[in-house]
Design a protein around this motif. Sequence first.
Motif, PDB file in Angstrom:
ATOM      1  N   CYS A   1      10.225   8.288   2.239  1.00 22.77           N
ATOM      2  CA  CYS A   1      10.076   9.731   2.474  1.00 22.77           C
ATOM      3  C   CYS A   1      11.084  10.517   1.653  1.00 22.77           C
ATOM      4  O   CYS A   1      10.753  11.552   1.069  1.00 22.77           O
ATOM      5  N   TRP A   2      12.307  10.026   1.571  1.00 24.12           N
ATOM      6  CA  TRP A   2      13.345  10.704   0.801  1.00 24.12           C
ATOM      7  C   TRP A   2      12.982  10.744  -0.680  1.00 24.12           C
ATOM      8  O   TRP A   2      13.126  11.779  -1.332  1.00 24.12           O
ATOM      9  N   ARG A   3      12.505   9.623  -1.218  1.00 32.56           N
ATOM     10  CA  ARG A   3      12.104   9.578  -2.634  1.00 32.56           C
ATOM     11  C   ARG A   3      10.948  10.534  -2.906  1.00 32.56           C
ATOM     12  O   ARG A   3      10.930  11.236  -3.916  1.00 32.56           O
ATOM     13  N   ARG A   4       9.981  10.584  -1.987  1.00 36.42           N
ATOM     14  CA  ARG A   4       8.840  11.486  -2.153  1.00 36.42           C
ATOM     15  C   ARG A   4       9.312  12.944  -2.102  1.00 36.42           C
ATOM     16  O   ARG A   4       8.853  13.782  -2.871  1.00 36.42           O
ATOM     17  N   LEU A   5      10.236  13.252  -1.199  1.00 34.81           N
ATOM     18  CA  LEU A   5      10.809  14.602  -1.114  1.00 34.81           C
ATOM     19  C   LEU A   5      11.447  14.981  -2.439  1.00 34.81           C
ATOM     20  O   LEU A   5      11.206  16.075  -2.970  1.00 34.81           O
TER      21      LEU A   5
ATOM     22  N   GLN B   1       9.746   3.416  12.213  1.00 28.64           N
ATOM     23  CA  GLN B   1       8.586   2.867  11.523  1.00 28.64           C
ATOM     24  C   GLN B   1       7.305   2.989  12.352  1.00 28.64           C
ATOM     25  O   GLN B   1       6.226   3.163  11.812  1.00 28.64           O
ATOM     26  N   GLU B   2       7.446   2.933  13.673  1.00 27.30           N
ATOM     27  CA  GLU B   2       6.264   2.983  14.533  1.00 27.30           C
ATOM     28  C   GLU B   2       5.541   4.331  14.494  1.00 27.30           C
ATOM     29  O   GLU B   2       4.409   4.452  14.964  1.00 27.30           O
ATOM     30  N   LEU B   3       6.163   5.347  13.910  1.00 25.29           N
ATOM     31  CA  LEU B   3       5.508   6.650  13.781  1.00 25.29           C
ATOM     32  C   LEU B   3       4.466   6.651  12.660  1.00 25.29           C
ATOM     33  O   LEU B   3       3.610   7.525  12.596  1.00 25.29           O
ATOM     34  N   GLY B   4       4.555   5.669  11.760  1.00 26.29           N
ATOM     35  CA  GLY B   4       3.557   5.543  10.699  1.00 26.29           C
ATOM     36  C   GLY B   4       3.780   6.446   9.497  1.00 26.29           C
ATOM     37  O   GLY B   4       2.859   6.670   8.715  1.00 26.29           O
ATOM     38  N   PHE B   5       4.999   6.976   9.342  1.00 27.86           N
ATOM     39  CA  PHE B   5       5.294   7.879   8.237  1.00 27.86           C
ATOM     40  C   PHE B   5       5.814   7.149   7.011  1.00 27.86           C
ATOM     41  O   PHE B   5       6.095   7.778   5.997  1.00 27.86           O
ATOM     42  N   GLY B   6       5.981   5.862   7.081  1.00 28.35           N
ATOM     43  CA  GLY B   6       6.619   5.111   6.016  1.00 28.35           C
ATOM     44  C   GLY B   6       8.102   5.021   6.304  1.00 28.35           C
ATOM     45  O   GLY B   6       8.600   5.548   7.296  1.00 28.35           O
ATOM     46  N   SER B   7       8.821   4.375   5.414  1.00 28.36           N
ATOM     47  CA  SER B   7      10.261   4.223   5.626  1.00 28.36           C
ATOM     48  C   SER B   7      10.989   5.515   5.277  1.00 28.36           C
ATOM     49  O   SER B   7      10.479   6.349   4.522  1.00 28.36           O
TER      50      SER B   7
ATOM     51  N   THR C   1       0.826  -1.202   0.000  1.00 23.64           N
ATOM     52  CA  THR C   1       0.000   0.000   0.000  1.00 23.64           C
ATOM     53  C   THR C   1       0.864   1.257   0.000  1.00 23.64           C
ATOM     54  O   THR C   1       1.842   1.342   0.731  1.00 23.64           O
ATOM     55  N   ARG C   2       0.482   2.232  -0.830  1.00 26.39           N
ATOM     56  CA  ARG C   2       1.205   3.499  -0.909  1.00 26.39           C
ATOM     57  C   ARG C   2       0.903   4.315   0.346  1.00 26.39           C
ATOM     58  O   ARG C   2      -0.244   4.471   0.744  1.00 26.39           O
ATOM     59  N   ILE C   3       1.955   4.888   0.941  1.00 29.15           N
ATOM     60  CA  ILE C   3       1.803   5.725   2.122  1.00 29.15           C
ATOM     61  C   ILE C   3       1.188   7.062   1.697  1.00 29.15           C
ATOM     62  O   ILE C   3       1.588   7.652   0.699  1.00 29.15           O
ATOM     63  N   ASP C   4       0.220   7.523   2.455  1.00 33.46           N
ATOM     64  CA  ASP C   4      -0.462   8.780   2.209  1.00 33.46           C
ATOM     65  C   ASP C   4       0.547   9.941   2.157  1.00 33.46           C
ATOM     66  O   ASP C   4       1.496   9.983   2.947  1.00 33.46           O
ATOM     67  N   ASP C   5       0.325  10.890   1.236  1.00 33.26           N
ATOM     68  CA  ASP C   5       1.234  12.034   1.102  1.00 33.26           C
ATOM     69  C   ASP C   5       1.359  12.826   2.401  1.00 33.26           C
ATOM     70  O   ASP C   5       2.442  13.296   2.746  1.00 33.26           O
ATOM     71  N   ARG C   6       0.279  13.001   3.118  1.00 33.65           N
ATOM     72  CA  ARG C   6       0.321  13.767   4.366  1.00 33.65           C
ATOM     73  C   ARG C   6       1.228  13.082   5.387  1.00 33.65           C
ATOM     74  O   ARG C   6       2.029  13.734   6.060  1.00 33.65           O
ATOM     75  N   LYS C   7       1.124  11.767   5.510  1.00 35.11           N
ATOM     76  CA  LYS C   7       1.986  11.022   6.435  1.00 35.11           C
ATOM     77  C   LYS C   7       3.443  11.099   5.991  1.00 35.11           C
ATOM     78  O   LYS C   7       4.349  11.253   6.811  1.00 35.11           O
ATOM     79  N   THR C   8       3.656  10.990   4.684  1.00 31.35           N
ATOM     80  CA  THR C   8       5.015  11.071   4.161  1.00 31.35           C
ATOM     81  C   THR C   8       5.601  12.454   4.425  1.00 31.35           C
ATOM     82  O   THR C   8       6.766  12.574   4.809  1.00 31.35           O
ATOM     83  N   LEU C   9       4.801  13.497   4.261  1.00 28.19           N
ATOM     84  CA  LEU C   9       5.252  14.847   4.556  1.00 28.19           C
ATOM     85  C   LEU C   9       5.650  14.959   6.029  1.00 28.19           C
ATOM     86  O   LEU C   9       6.678  15.556   6.360  1.00 28.19           O
ATOM     87  N   GLN C  10       4.869  14.368   6.900  1.00 31.75           N
ATOM     88  CA  GLN C  10       5.215  14.367   8.327  1.00 31.75           C
ATOM     89  C   GLN C  10       6.556  13.673   8.552  1.00 31.75           C
ATOM     90  O   GLN C  10       7.363  14.112   9.370  1.00 31.75           O
ATOM     91  N   GLY C  11       6.795  12.595   7.833  1.00 34.79           N
ATOM     92  CA  GLY C  11       8.067  11.893   7.941  1.00 34.79           C
ATOM     93  C   GLY C  11       9.226  12.747   7.463  1.00 34.79           C
ATOM     94  O   GLY C  11      10.280  12.802   8.106  1.00 34.79           O
TER      95      GLY C  11
END
Length: 96
Positions: free
Chosen positions: A38-42, A28-34, A2-12
Amino acid sequence: MTRIDDRKTLQGVLFVLCTGIQWEYLPQELGFGSGPTCWRRLAKWQEPGVWEELQRVLLDRLRAAGRLDFSRVTVDASHVPAKRGRSNPKSRSESG
């Protein structure tokens, strides 16, 4: 997977940038994805200018709300290139 939500990734991304931890150690327990996710999304968001637009929107909203305080502003060469003198200095007779 499952793709991590953009908002969660932004938090990460913000968590890593604010804390200074390395991407691979993003908990990982924060739920932001790996961290690598997050780096790739950035990187993906940087290409079309998302960060510049986000900064513009935030500054506009803060300015409109009267929440900007420039009394403690600092500019350094890591963000604004430092000038190394004039490229064409005026002679004393020209500056008059």
